[in-house]
Motif scaffolding. Structure first.
Motif, PDB file in Angstrom:
ATOM      1  N   GLU A 117      17.050   0.441  -4.746  1.00 48.50           N
ATOM      2  CA  GLU A 117      16.975   0.941  -6.123  1.00 48.50           C
ATOM      3  C   GLU A 117      15.524   1.147  -6.536  1.00 48.50           C
ATOM      4  O   GLU A 117      14.630   0.422  -6.109  1.00 48.50           O
ATOM      5  N   GLU A 118      15.308   2.137  -7.423  1.00 47.11           N
ATOM      6  CA  GLU A 118      13.955   2.472  -7.841  1.00 47.11           C
ATOM      7  C   GLU A 118      13.260   1.302  -8.523  1.00 47.11           C
ATOM      8  O   GLU A 118      12.058   1.083  -8.337  1.00 47.11           O
ATOM      9  N   ASP A 119      14.016   0.502  -9.315  1.00 42.80           N
ATOM     10  CA  ASP A 119      13.378  -0.614 -10.022  1.00 42.80           C
ATOM     11  C   ASP A 119      13.027  -1.773  -9.098  1.00 42.80           C
ATOM     12  O   ASP A 119      12.394  -2.743  -9.503  1.00 42.80           O
ATOM     13  N   GLN A 120      13.439  -1.705  -7.822  1.00 37.79           N
ATOM     14  CA  GLN A 120      13.091  -2.740  -6.845  1.00 37.79           C
ATOM     15  C   GLN A 120      11.784  -2.403  -6.097  1.00 37.79           C
ATOM     16  O   GLN A 120      11.267  -3.242  -5.373  1.00 37.79           O
ATOM     17  N   LYS A 121      11.275  -1.227  -6.266  1.00 36.88           N
ATOM     18  CA  LYS A 121      10.091  -0.780  -5.538  1.00 36.88           C
ATOM     19  C   LYS A 121       8.833  -1.289  -6.248  1.00 36.88           C
ATOM     20  O   LYS A 121       8.110  -0.527  -6.911  1.00 36.88           O
ATOM     21  N   ALA A 122       8.582  -2.582  -6.074  1.00 42.41           N
ATOM     22  CA  ALA A 122       7.487  -3.249  -6.783  1.00 42.41           C
ATOM     23  C   ALA A 122       6.129  -2.696  -6.397  1.00 42.41           C
ATOM     24  O   ALA A 122       5.174  -2.776  -7.177  1.00 42.41           O
ATOM     25  N   TYR A 123       6.012  -2.151  -5.192  1.00 45.24           N
ATOM     26  CA  TYR A 123       4.706  -1.669  -4.745  1.00 45.24           C
ATOM     27  C   TYR A 123       4.182  -0.535  -5.635  1.00 45.24           C
ATOM     28  O   TYR A 123       2.977  -0.289  -5.698  1.00 45.24           O
ATOM     29  N   LYS A 124       5.097   0.123  -6.352  1.00 44.42           N
ATOM     30  CA  LYS A 124       4.672   1.232  -7.198  1.00 44.42           C
ATOM     31  C   LYS A 124       4.028   0.769  -8.504  1.00 44.42           C
ATOM     32  O   LYS A 124       3.598   1.600  -9.311  1.00 44.42           O
ATOM     33  N   GLN A 125       3.968  -0.556  -8.705  1.00 41.25           N
ATOM     34  CA  GLN A 125       3.292  -1.080  -9.899  1.00 41.25           C
ATOM     35  C   GLN A 125       1.783  -0.848  -9.841  1.00 41.25           C
ATOM     36  O   GLN A 125       1.100  -0.944 -10.859  1.00 41.25           O
ATOM     37  N   VAL A 126       1.256  -0.608  -8.642  1.00 37.64           N
ATOM     38  CA  VAL A 126      -0.172  -0.346  -8.489  1.00 37.64           C
ATOM     39  C   VAL A 126      -0.369   1.051  -7.921  1.00 37.64           C
ATOM     40  O   VAL A 126       0.552   1.644  -7.342  1.00 37.64           O
ATOM     41  N   ASP A 127      -1.571   1.580  -8.086  1.00 35.56           N
ATOM     42  CA  ASP A 127      -1.865   2.930  -7.614  1.00 35.56           C
ATOM     43  C   ASP A 127      -1.852   2.998  -6.090  1.00 35.56           C
ATOM     44  O   ASP A 127      -2.100   1.989  -5.414  1.00 35.56           O
ATOM     45  N   PRO A 128      -1.603   4.169  -5.530  1.00 32.32           N
ATOM     46  CA  PRO A 128      -1.573   4.321  -4.064  1.00 32.32           C
ATOM     47  C   PRO A 128      -2.875   3.913  -3.374  1.00 32.32           C
ATOM     48  O   PRO A 128      -2.852   3.564  -2.204  1.00 32.32           O
ATOM     49  N   ASP A 129      -3.997   3.969  -4.101  1.00 30.32           N
ATOM     50  CA  ASP A 129      -5.266   3.583  -3.481  1.00 30.32           C
ATOM     51  C   ASP A 129      -5.673   2.150  -3.820  1.00 30.32           C
ATOM     52  O   ASP A 129      -6.833   1.768  -3.632  1.00 30.32           O
ATOM     53  N   PHE A 130      -4.711   1.345  -4.313  1.00 28.81           N
ATOM     54  CA  PHE A 130      -5.021  -0.029  -4.719  1.00 28.81           C
ATOM     55  C   PHE A 130      -5.488  -0.863  -3.530  1.00 28.81           C
ATOM     56  O   PHE A 130      -6.479  -1.577  -3.607  1.00 28.81           O
ATOM     57  N   SER A 178       9.634   2.910  12.451  1.00 28.76           N
ATOM     58  CA  SER A 178      10.752   3.827  12.264  1.00 28.76           C
ATOM     59  C   SER A 178      10.548   4.690  11.030  1.00 28.76           C
ATOM     60  O   SER A 178      10.279   4.195   9.940  1.00 28.76           O
ATOM     61  N   GLU A 179      10.705   6.004  11.205  1.00 29.02           N
ATOM     62  CA  GLU A 179      10.508   6.919  10.088  1.00 29.02           C
ATOM     63  C   GLU A 179      11.542   6.699   8.991  1.00 29.02           C
ATOM     64  O   GLU A 179      11.266   6.928   7.814  1.00 29.02           O
ATOM     65  N   GLU A 180      12.749   6.256   9.347  1.00 26.32           N
ATOM     66  CA  GLU A 180      13.811   6.073   8.367  1.00 26.32           C
ATOM     67  C   GLU A 180      13.747   4.710   7.684  1.00 26.32           C
ATOM     68  O   GLU A 180      14.505   4.432   6.758  1.00 26.32           O
ATOM     69  N   SER A 181      12.861   3.838   8.137  1.00 24.99           N
ATOM     70  CA  SER A 181      12.812   2.475   7.623  1.00 24.99           C
ATOM     71  C   SER A 181      12.414   2.445   6.159  1.00 24.99           C
ATOM     72  O   SER A 181      11.508   3.151   5.719  1.00 24.99           O
ATOM     73  N   ALA A 182      13.106   1.584   5.396  1.00 24.77           N
ATOM     74  CA  ALA A 182      12.725   1.379   4.004  1.00 24.77           C
ATOM     75  C   ALA A 182      11.330   0.773   3.920  1.00 24.77           C
ATOM     76  O   ALA A 182      10.619   0.959   2.934  1.00 24.77           O
ATOM     77  N   TRP A 183      10.951   0.024   4.968  1.00 30.77           N
ATOM     78  CA  TRP A 183       9.627  -0.601   4.981  1.00 30.77           C
ATOM     79  C   TRP A 183       8.533   0.456   5.114  1.00 30.77           C
ATOM     80  O   TRP A 183       7.447   0.307   4.583  1.00 30.77           O
ATOM     81  N   ARG A 184       8.842   1.533   5.851  1.00 31.21           N
ATOM     82  CA  ARG A 184       7.841   2.563   6.121  1.00 31.21           C
ATOM     83  C   ARG A 184       7.352   3.211   4.828  1.00 31.21           C
ATOM     84  O   ARG A 184       6.214   3.661   4.731  1.00 31.21           O
ATOM     85  N   GLU A 185       8.217   3.256   3.805  1.00 34.18           N
ATOM     86  CA  GLU A 185       7.825   3.899   2.559  1.00 34.18           C
ATOM     87  C   GLU A 185       6.634   3.190   1.910  1.00 34.18           C
ATOM     88  O   GLU A 185       5.820   3.816   1.227  1.00 34.18           O
ATOM     89  N   ILE A 186       6.512   1.870   2.127  1.00 32.71           N
ATOM     90  CA  ILE A 186       5.364   1.125   1.590  1.00 32.71           C
ATOM     91  C   ILE A 186       4.085   1.627   2.239  1.00 32.71           C
ATOM     92  O   ILE A 186       3.082   1.888   1.564  1.00 32.71           O
ATOM     93  N   LEU A 187       4.105   1.778   3.567  1.00 27.96           N
ATOM     94  CA  LEU A 187       2.919   2.226   4.284  1.00 27.96           C
ATOM     95  C   LEU A 187       2.559   3.657   3.916  1.00 27.96           C
ATOM     96  O   LEU A 187       1.378   4.007   3.805  1.00 27.96           O
ATOM     97  N   GLU A 188       3.568   4.484   3.710  1.00 27.84           N
ATOM     98  CA  GLU A 188       3.292   5.875   3.349  1.00 27.84           C
ATOM     99  C   GLU A 188       2.743   5.971   1.925  1.00 27.84           C
ATOM    100  O   GLU A 188       1.894   6.821   1.638  1.00 27.84           O
TER     101      GLU A 188
END
Length: 824
Positions: free
Chosen positions: A272-285, A300-310
């Motif tokens: 869920e979008e409200d679970q994506k805590a990493y978005k509380q800070v800017d991408p260059d944080f 893995s490109e499909e990994s939910a974890w990969r979205e944090i790194l991207e």
């Protein structure tokens, strides 16, 4: 030359202290921060024979010179003056290779041979003692050789963290840390470090972060892991020096007030979008992200974890793994690039930093030959068993046979009786149901131990808080209980069980990644608690993966564009469910960060695809229609005769391979390489002033006489064991040899005290062995302490130390003189 000194008679140590060190210090090398002597780079490989282990001896580098602590520049190898000035060069080049330094010096005290890899026009030159290079000269040459840019030097030369205890990175950690810091200073933003389990990846990561943070090259850092225990161990142990600058992200709240952030992937993101805590800070944080165990998702490109790194794509990202994931679908190398440094399990074992293993493989008749129910046979729950042949991959997955579980539990119990019933053990089962049945079988086989403490056997799986609560006690070297941990997935990674001596595999494993992680549970050494090696007991042929070239080779990128080379049923037959290796093992549901998903009973193979190291495969050809809810997932059977039809013991040989043969066979082969005949061996033994020297030399070749005793019998001298096993000579026991010496009555030429001492030493030989009489410390114990102090015994009984030593040599000569076995 120093006045009054005969240099030719000086020892190597004298040459170092009187000539080499003065020459080095005179040009400005700092004795406290830049010069280290007797630098031990390896620990010495552990050799295992039977239940006995010994370390191979290793040499230390005489002198290592540093720009700063833990930043090596040069190696100096010294030899006595009787040798040529460059005698130690080849030895020194080996040390320099481990330390990755270009400057090597060899000396006998007359001058130096200088090997300079930065000067290809003149690789080696001879220089005078007074012309030794200054610290600044070598540092400038080193920087030019490395290609360092002036603006990057503050980062590259930033100090390591020093905790004041004298702890320093091992040679391979130095290489990993220095190469990573250098690459980041040069602007590389995606890096991969491959280091075997137990070699200190987290400590290495800490030093990388510390140096970059202190240099202010990276100000905000994120350390990512996927298990709570990994984050907590990191925070409490290696990362503790960060103090108040560090925080663990909890409650889906990223606090920008901190600079060092430790987090679970699951605490930062979710479906869920409200679970994506990493978005509380800017991408260059974040400036730097360290991804621990990066094979488990970030690749893995499909990994939910990969979205944090991207999201934080501008940050420098460093992946840490013992097992880089390289399959048709997933690739660490594609994402991070080729490993900047690799330190393998094989290297760790050969260097003596990791524990070698012995493999006991047990083949069970119904696994190998298969089992088929009789017509319309009913299982324990009243279900008609599907009529087909069930084989090894079905056991405890689709078919449960009580007697098979009992046989495995009995085999494990019997083995623990041999090696020590309190030896820490991990048993890997297929699922929670299998783990619980195994726990129960082991408990019933060990009632006295369970009565003493019911934690003797515990199921430690992700679904049960009581078991999980005992995990810390299991991995704590000082805690006796639990002893046997029965698990399925929870303990495959992140469990630093240093004292684990037995790893039992009753789980089908086809994934190389998972296999390496499981083997890693036993590879840590803890000498204080007598853990130098461990045993792998394999009931499911999982250890056949040791023969796979991928087991300890360089990671090879094999990711392709969604194609499969395994379309036949034959290929599909080898695939086993591997929840650990799915792209997203947590599914789409948010889970408790303190837990981990376990295969529930029955073993759920209802997914349309299964993932292992080869990629994804359609499961429609499986022999059971898993999507039909009316089908029975698992049948429970008893009353089946089950037996072990074969047991094979293999051990890790000195050349890094698993060898299947008896120790007697190994001894024969090894001795044949060392001695051409029995006469040659006998002559060397009898000519040697100290027999212990030969015993030690043989131990370095993997011939450990205590292990031979286990196979051949107690009471034999190492000399007689070798003669008997290798040359088929009838042996004499130590007692028989001692009695023969006493009958010859050669003691009469000595005085009364000396006769008494020699007679008692002969008894010590008969009871313990030749090494006992060669150790002068024996004079401190009973019955010699009744005669006097060691110095008094030596002086009054023999006239002095030289005469005592000669008497010992004569005693040994009498023990072995004419009764040595003669070849027919």
């Amino acid at each position: 030359m120093t006045s009054g000194i005969n240099k030719a008679k000086l020892t190597e140590t004298d040459i170092i202290t009187k000539f080499i060190l003065p020459a080095v210090k005179s040009v400005g090398w700092d004795d406290m921060t830049q010069i280290r002597q007797e630098v031990k780079l390896k620990d010495g490989m552990v050799i295992v024979r039977g239940q006995v282990a010994a370390r191979k001896t290793v040499k230390s580098a005489d002198i290592v010179l540093y720009h700063k602590p833990s930043m090596p520049l040069a190696v100096i190898e010294a030899k006595a003056n009787k040798h040529e000035v460059g005698k130690g060069m080849q030895q020194a080049l080996g040390y320099a290779s481990l330390l990755d330094v270009p400057f090597v010096f060899a000396s006998n005290g007359d001058g130096f041979i200088f090997h300079d890899k930065t000067n290809l026009a003149q690789l080696e030159t001879e220089i005078r003692l007074e012309d030794f290079p200054t610290p600044q000269q070598l540092w400038e040459k080193y920087c030019q050789w490395k290609g360092y840019k002036t603006e990057n030097l503050p980062i590259i030369s930033q100090d390591y963290h020093d905790d004041g205890t004298g702890k320093a990175p091992r040679y391979y950690q130095l290489q990993a840390i220095n190469k990573t810091v250098e690459a980041i200073a040069e602007g590389q933003n995606r890096l991969l470090l491959v280091m075997a389990t137990g070699t200190g990846k987290t400590y290495t990561a800490f030093q990388i972060i510390w140096r970059l943070w202190k240099a202010r090259a990276k100000k905000r850092i994120l350390f990512l892991a996927d298990r709570n225990i990994l984050v907590d161990q990191t925070r409490i142990n290696d990362f503790q020096p960060f103090g108040t600058a560090m925080t663990k992200i909890t409650g889906r709240k990223v606090d920008p007030a901190y600079e060092i952030h430790l987090a679970l992937y699951q605490a930062l993101t979710g479906p869920e979008e409200d679970q994506k805590a990493y978005k509380q800070v800017d991408p260059d944080f974040f400036d730097l992200i360290i991804i621990d165990e990066c094979h488990r998702g970030s690749a893995s490109e499909e990994s939910a974890w990969r979205e944090i790194l991207e999201y934080f794509s501008s940050a420098t990202q460093v992946g840490l793994t013992a097992t880089p994931k390289e399959t048709d679908e997933v690739s660490n190398i594609e994402y991070f690039g080729d490993p900047i440094y690799t330190y393998s399990l094989k290297q760790g074992i050969e260097d003596g930093f990791l524990a070698p293993y012995k493999v006991v493989r047990v083949d069970i008749d119904i696994d190998v030959q298969g089992w088929r129910p009789y017509k319309e046979q009913i299982d324990k729950k009243g279900n008609v068993i599907e009529d087909r042949i069930y084989n090894q991959k079905d056991m405890d997955r689709t078919l449960v046979i009580d007697e098979r579980t009992q046989l495995v539990a009995q085999t494990v119990t019997n083995y623990l009786t041999r090696i020590g019933s309190m030896s820490k053990t991990i048993i890997f089962c297929n699922d929670i149901d299998h783990a619980e049945r195994m726990r129960r079988a082991l408990a019933n086989l060990n009632p006295e131990k369970m009565a003493k403490d019911d934690r003797y056997v515990m199921r430690i799986t992700g679904d049960e808080d009581l078991g999980k609560g005992q995990l810390d006690n299991f991995i704590n070297s000082k805690k006796a209980y639990p002893v046997i941990a029965v698990t399925s997935e929870l303990m495959t990674t992140g469990v630093d069980a240093k004292t684990c001596k037995l790893v039992v595999l009753d789980q089908g494993i086809q994934s190389m990644t998972k296999f390496k992680q499981i083997i890693g549970r036993g590879t840590r050494i803890d000498e204080k608690f007598g853990k130098l090696w461990f045993t792998i007991m394999d009931f499911k042929k999982a250890t056949e993966l040791f023969a796979d070239e991928r087991f300890d080779g360089e990671p090879v990128q094999i990711k392709q564009t969604h194609t499969s080379d395994f379309e036949s049923e034959e290929g599909l037959d080898d695939i086993v469910d591997d929840a650990e290796d799915t792209a997203n093992p947590f599914g789409d549901e948010e889970i408790d960060p303190d837990s981990i998903q376990e295969p529930e009973a029955p073993y759920d193979a209802s997914s349309s695809t299964m993932n292992d190291d080869y990629g994804s495969f359609d499961n429609s050809d499986d022999s059971t229609d898993w999507n039909d809810e009316d089908k029975i997932r698992k049948f429970y059977v008893n009353g089946v005769k089950v037996k072990a039809i074969a047991e094979r013991i293999q051990y890790y040989d000195t050349d890094g391979k698993l060898v299947t043969e008896s120790f007697k066979d190994y001894t024969r082969k090894t001795m044949a390489k060392q001695f051409a005949s029995l006469d040659e061996f006998t002559k060397k033994w009898q000519d040697s002033e100290r027999k212990q020297v030969i015993i030690d030399e043989l131990a370095e070749q993997g011939i450990i006489w205590q292990a031979l005793e286990e196979e051949v019998g107690k009471g034999l001298d190492p000399f007689d064991l070798i003669c008997h096993v290798v040359y088929d000579m009838p042996p004499l026991t130590r007692r028989e040899r001692a009695d023969k010496v006493k009958k010859r009555n050669y003691f009469v030429k000595y005085g009364e005290t000396a006769q008494q001492v020699l007679s008692q030493l002969l008894d010590k030989y008969a009871d313990i062995g030749v090494q006992e009489i060669e150790n002068i410390q024996v004079l401190k114990v009973t019955p010699f302490d009744q005669i006097g102090r060691p110095n008094e015994i030596v002086k009054k009984g023999f006239g002095g130390k030289p005469q005592y030593d000669e008497a010992i040599r004569e005693l040994e000569s009498e023990i072995y003189q004419s009764d040595a076995p003669k070849s027919a």
